[in-house]
Design a protein around this motif. Structure first.
Motif, mmCIF file in Angstrom:
data_model
loop_
_atom_site.group_PDB
_atom_site.id
_atom_site.type_symbol
_atom_site.label_atom_id
_atom_site.label_comp_id
_atom_site.label_asym_id
_atom_site.label_seq_id
_atom_site.Cartn_x
_atom_site.Cartn_y
_atom_site.Cartn_z
ATOM 1 N N ALA A 152 0.833 -1.206 0.000
ATOM 2 C CA ALA A 152 0.000 0.000 0.000
ATOM 3 C C ALA A 152 0.870 1.261 0.000
ATOM 4 N N ILE A 153 1.915 1.252 0.831
ATOM 5 C CA ILE A 153 2.772 2.433 0.922
ATOM 6 C C ILE A 153 3.615 2.583 -0.351
ATOM 7 N N ASN A 154 4.133 1.456 -0.839
ATOM 8 C CA ASN A 154 4.897 1.514 -2.094
ATOM 9 C C ASN A 154 4.045 2.035 -3.250
ATOM 10 N N MET A 155 2.773 1.685 -3.228
ATOM 11 C CA MET A 155 1.874 2.137 -4.294
ATOM 12 C C MET A 155 1.750 3.659 -4.284
ATOM 13 N N VAL A 161 11.464 9.340 13.022
ATOM 14 C CA VAL A 161 12.522 8.345 13.220
ATOM 15 C C VAL A 161 11.958 7.005 13.686
ATOM 16 N N MET A 162 10.673 6.965 14.036
ATOM 17 C CA MET A 162 10.140 5.678 14.526
ATOM 18 C C MET A 162 9.338 4.937 13.462
ATOM 19 N N GLU A 163 9.588 5.275 12.193
ATOM 20 C CA GLU A 163 8.874 4.547 11.144
ATOM 21 C C GLU A 163 9.431 3.137 10.981
ATOM 22 N N HIS A 164 8.558 2.237 10.573
ATOM 23 C CA HIS A 164 8.934 0.901 10.127
ATOM 24 C C HIS A 164 9.620 1.040 8.762
ATOM 25 N N HIS A 165 10.517 0.111 8.443
ATOM 26 C CA HIS A 165 11.216 0.197 7.151
ATOM 27 C C HIS A 165 10.249 0.287 5.971
ATOM 28 N N ILE A 203 9.800 3.743 5.205
ATOM 29 C CA ILE A 203 11.070 4.456 5.022
ATOM 30 C C ILE A 203 11.639 4.155 3.633
ATOM 31 N N VAL A 204 11.742 2.864 3.351
ATOM 32 C CA VAL A 204 12.438 2.456 2.118
ATOM 33 C C VAL A 204 11.762 2.994 0.847
ATOM 34 N N PRO A 205 10.418 2.994 0.754
ATOM 35 C CA PRO A 205 9.817 3.553 -0.470
ATOM 36 C C PRO A 205 10.183 5.022 -0.695
ATOM 37 N N TRP A 206 10.409 5.758 0.392
ATOM 38 C CA TRP A 206 10.782 7.172 0.263
ATOM 39 C C TRP A 206 12.271 7.299 -0.068
ATOM 40 N N HIS A 207 13.076 6.353 0.449
ATOM 41 C CA HIS A 207 14.486 6.300 0.041
ATOM 42 C C HIS A 207 14.600 6.052 -1.470
ATOM 43 N N PHE A 208 13.706 5.229 -1.991
ATOM 44 C CA PHE A 208 13.711 5.010 -3.451
ATOM 45 C C PHE A 208 13.607 6.360 -4.170
ATOM 46 N N ALA A 259 4.820 11.350 5.779
ATOM 47 C CA ALA A 259 4.590 9.905 5.882
ATOM 48 C C ALA A 259 4.860 9.516 7.331
ATOM 49 N N ILE A 260 3.818 9.105 8.028
ATOM 50 C CA ILE A 260 3.955 8.986 9.474
ATOM 51 C C ILE A 260 3.178 7.771 9.993
ATOM 52 N N THR A 261 3.736 7.135 10.994
ATOM 53 C CA THR A 261 3.009 6.005 11.581
ATOM 54 C C THR A 261 1.872 6.511 12.468
#
Lengths: 162, 417
Positions: B106-109, B129-133, B136-141, B178-180
Motif C-alpha cells: 500500500a505504501i509503495n503504491m 525516526v520511529m517509522e517501520h522500514h 522508510i524504504v519507499p521514500w528512500h527510493f 509519511a507517518i506512523t
C-alpha cells in the motif's frame, strides 16, 4: 538474588542450560583477543542483517601463510561473541588451510553433523558450542565470526551470514 | 486514557475468546504457548478459518470476469469484503479502498504511483525516526532515483512525537508527510488528527501507516481527514497476503497505475491503452480473493468482540506488564508515551535481545527480539535491538505473569551461569 524477589521456583530446561553454559557466558562477558589488531594483514567484517550483529576479524598472516596473530571486535549476542572468542583462541599459529578446515569442522559441530574432521583437541575446545545445534535459529549467531574469518583469509571486505 | 482493570469488566472474557483461536492450545517446549508476538502477526480465530473454508468449498472462482454462477458469487464476496474494510475505516466511498498484498504494498503504491510523478529534485518528504522500514524504504527510493530529500522528525526520550515538530519540518518544498499512526516498536500512538490538520494548513498531504493502529486504536479516516491510510490483514487476525490502501477519492483518481495487467484496464489496443477507474486501476491480475474474504471475517470478528473493549483489555495488560517489568532490576522499557498501544519494547541489561528471546521461548513465551525493521529508531535509542512483547485481544493477565517469570529466568541464566 537482589534483582528479583521471586526466583526461587525457577527450573531450567536442559538444552538451554547447555546452550548458556558457564564457559559460553564467560567468553561472552570477557571475550579473548578482543579489540582491533593494529598490525593486521587481513580484515573482514561479518554482518547479520537479521539481528544487526557485527563482528570484525583482524589477522596478521605471514608470507608462509601462517596466522601470527588474530583478534576480533564488534557487538553481538552471547552466542556470537563467545563463538568469536573461542575461535580466536584456536587460530594463532595455524596455516590458512588449517583455519579453513577448522571452520568446516565447527560448522558441522553447530549443525549437529559429523565432526570427525576436527582434531580431538580442537573438538574438545569447541565442544561447548555443540548445544547450539538444538537451536536452529541460533546457528547463524554461532557461525558469524567464522564466516568473517574466512572472508578475511580471502582478503574480502565483508561477509554476511544469512 | 486511564486503563480499566480487566477484572472490573464483567463481560470481557479473554479465556473464552482464546477458545476461538485453535493455535493457542499449542504447547511449546512442554509449556503452554504464551504468544506475545502479535505486533509481528496475530493468530487467526475459527470464524476466519471457517469463512475461508466455506468460501473455497462453495463459492470460489475468479472475480470480475465470468458470467457464471460461481464467478458472480466470488465477485460478490470480494466486493463485500471491500465494503467491510470501508466500514472498518469509515471511509466515505467503496472505491476509496484498494486491496493490496499488505501494508508494505500500500505504501509503495503511493510512493510509486502518487508521489513519484510529483517529485522534483530537492522536494521534501517528512517522516519520523520511529517509522517501520516499510514507511522508510519507499521514500528512500525517491531519494535515490529522483533526488527527493528525507526530513526526519525526532521523538522524545519517552517516544512521544510532537505534532509541532512535524509542522516545523514542513517547508514550501514538502510534498508528503509519511507517518506512523502507532509505532510497531514503542507503541506510541501519534496524534494523527493534529498532524493532518497542521500539514493540510500548509497544503501538504499525509500518508499514515496504520498497520498497528488499525488493530489497537479506533480509526475513522474521515474524522482523521488523512489522505492515505495503509493497513495489513494478518495483524488484524486475518490472512497473510492481503492489506488495503485507503486513499481519498480525488487522490486515487489522480494516481497513475501501479502494476500493469488484467483487470486494471478499460481498453487495450495495439497502439494505446486506457485504464479502469479506481480501485480496479490498482488491482492488476487476479487479486487475493480468498484472503479478502478471510479479512472481512476477521473484521467482523473484531467488531463483534468490540474494538473499544479490546482496547481497554489490551491497555490493562500493557499497564500490568509495564509495572511488573519495572519491578525487576536491570530492565529498561523503551517507549513510554502516555498515548500508547499494547506494545512494550524492553532491554535487559547485559542480555542481547536474541539471547533473551531464546530463553523466553524455552519458557513457551514468544516475543520478538531484534531491530523490528526500525533501524533508524534503534540508532536513535542507541540499542542494537530490543525484546518486544505485544498483546492481542486473547492475551491474559496470567500470560503477563508468564512473561515476567521468563524474564526472571533469563536474568538468572545470565547472572548466575
Amino acid at each position: 538474588m537482589p534483582w528479583c524477589r521471586r526466583a526461587g521456583y525457577l527450573t531450567m530446561d536442559d538444552s538451554l542450560r547447555e546452550l548458556y553454559q558457564e564457559v559460553i557466558l564467560d567468553h561472552s562477558r570477557h571475550p579473548r583477543h578482543f579489540g582491533a589488531l593494529a598490525a593486521h594483514t587481513n580484515m573482514a567484517e561479518g554482518h547479520n542483517p537479521l539481528c544487526g550483529d557485527r563482528v570484525k576479524i583482524f589477522m596478521q598472516i605471514d608470507s608462509a601463510g601462517r596466522i601470527q596473530d588474530v583478534s576480533f571486535d564488534g557487538r553481538g549476542c552471547a552466542i556470537s561473541v563467545a563463538s568469536a572468542s573461542l575461535m580466536t583462541q584456536l587460530l594463532k599459529g595455524r596455516t590458512v588451510a588449517e583455519a579453513e578446515r577448522l571452520m568446516g569442522g565447527f560448522l558441522a559441530l553447530v549443525k549437529g553433523e559429523d565432526t570427525t574432521d576436527l582434531e580431538p583437541s580442537d573438538r574438545e575446545h569447541l565442544q561447548v558450542m555443540a548445544g547450539v545445534s538444538a537451536f536452529p535459529m541460533r546457528v547463524k549467531c554461532a557461525t558469524l565470526a567464522w564466516h568473517a574469518m574466512k572472508a578475511a583469509l580471502e582478503h574480502k571486505g565483508g561477509a554476511k551470514t544469512e | 486514557m486511564i486503563p480499566q482493570p480487566v477484572s472490573k469488566d464483567p463481560v470481557y472474557d479473554a479465556a473464552a475468546l482464546r477458545r476461538d483461536f485453535p493455535i493457542l492450545a499449542t504447547r511449546v517446549n512442554g509449556k503452554p504457548l504464551v504468544y506475545l508476538d502479535n505486533a509481528a502477526s496475530a493468530q487467526k480465530p475459527a470464524p476466519v478459518i471457517d469463512a475461508v473454508e466455506k468460501f473455497v468449498t462453495r463459492e470460489y472462482a475468479n472475480v470480475h470476469r465470468g458470467v457464471h454462477f460461481l464467478s458472480s458469487a466470488a465477485t460478490e464476496a470480494y466486493e463485500s469484503a471491500r465494503d467491510r474494510v470501508r466500514r472498518f475505516l469509515n471511509a466515505a466511498h467503496h472505491d476509496e479502498i484498494v486491496f493490496t498484498r499488505g501494508g508494505t504494498e500500500a505504501i509503495n503504491m503511493v510512493a510509486s504511483s502518487w508521489l513519484a510523478p510529483r517529485i522534483q529534485p530537492g522536494d521534501e518528504i517528512v517522516l519520523s525516526v520511529m517509522e517501520h522500514h516499510s514507511n522508510i524504504v519507499p521514500w528512500h527510493f525517491l531519494r535515490e532515483r529522483q533526488g527527493a530529500v528525507l526530513k526526519w522528525v525526532d521523538v522524545s526520550g519517552y517516544g512521544e512525537l510532537d505534532p509541532g515538530d512535524i509542522a516545523r519540518a514542513l517547508s514550501p518544498r514538502t510534498k508528503l508527510v509519511a507517518i506512523t499512526h502507532m509505532s510497531n516498536v514503542l507503541g506510541t500512538e501519534t496524534n494523527l488528527r493534529e498532524i493532518v490538520r497542521l500539514a493540510h494548513s500548509k497544503g501538504v498531504a499525509v500518508l499514515a501507516d496504520g498497520c498497528q493502529a488499525a488493530v489497537h486504536a479506533q480509526v475513522d479516516v474521515q474524522e482523521l481527514d488523512v489522505d492515505f491510510y495503509a493497513i495489513t490483514g494478518h495483524k488484524l487476525y486475518g490472512p497473510t497476503g492481503i492489506g488495503a490502501l485507503y486513499g481519498k477519492r480525488d487522490h486515487l483518481k489522480a494516481m497513475r497505475p501501479w502494476l500493469g495487467g488484467g483487470e486494471m484496464i478499460r481498453e487495450v489496443t495495439q497502439e494505446s491503452i486506457t485504464y479502469a477507474d479506481p480501485p480496479m486501476r490498482f488491482e492488476a491480475g487476479t487479486p487475493p480473493i480468498i484472503q479478502a474474504v478471510g479479512l472481512a471475517a476477521a473484521l467482523d470478528y473484531i467488531d463483534t468482540v468490540g474494538r473499544e473493549r479490546i482496547s481497554l483489555h489490551e491497555h490493562a495488560l500493557t499497564a500490568a506488564a509495564t509495572r511488573k517489568l519495572k519491578e525487576l532490576n536491570g530492565i529498561r522499557i523503551i517507549g513510554e508515551a502516555p498515548a500508547k498501544g499494547p506494545i512494550i519494547s524492553f532491554e535487559a541489561t547485559g542480555i542481547h535481545p536474541h539471547d533473551l528471546a531464546t530463553i523466553l521461548d524455552s519458557e513457551g513465551v514468544a516475543v520478538r527480539g531484534g531491530h523490528h525493521c526500525a533501524q533508524p529508531l534503534m540508532r536513535r535509542f542507541d540499542v542494537m535491538g530490543t525484546a518486544r512483547a505485544s498483546f492481542a485481544l486473547y492475551n491474559t493477565a496470567e500470560e503477563v505473569d508468564a512473561l515476567i517469570h521468563a524474564v526472571v529466568q533469563a536474568r538468572r541464566v545470565f547472572d548466575n551461569g
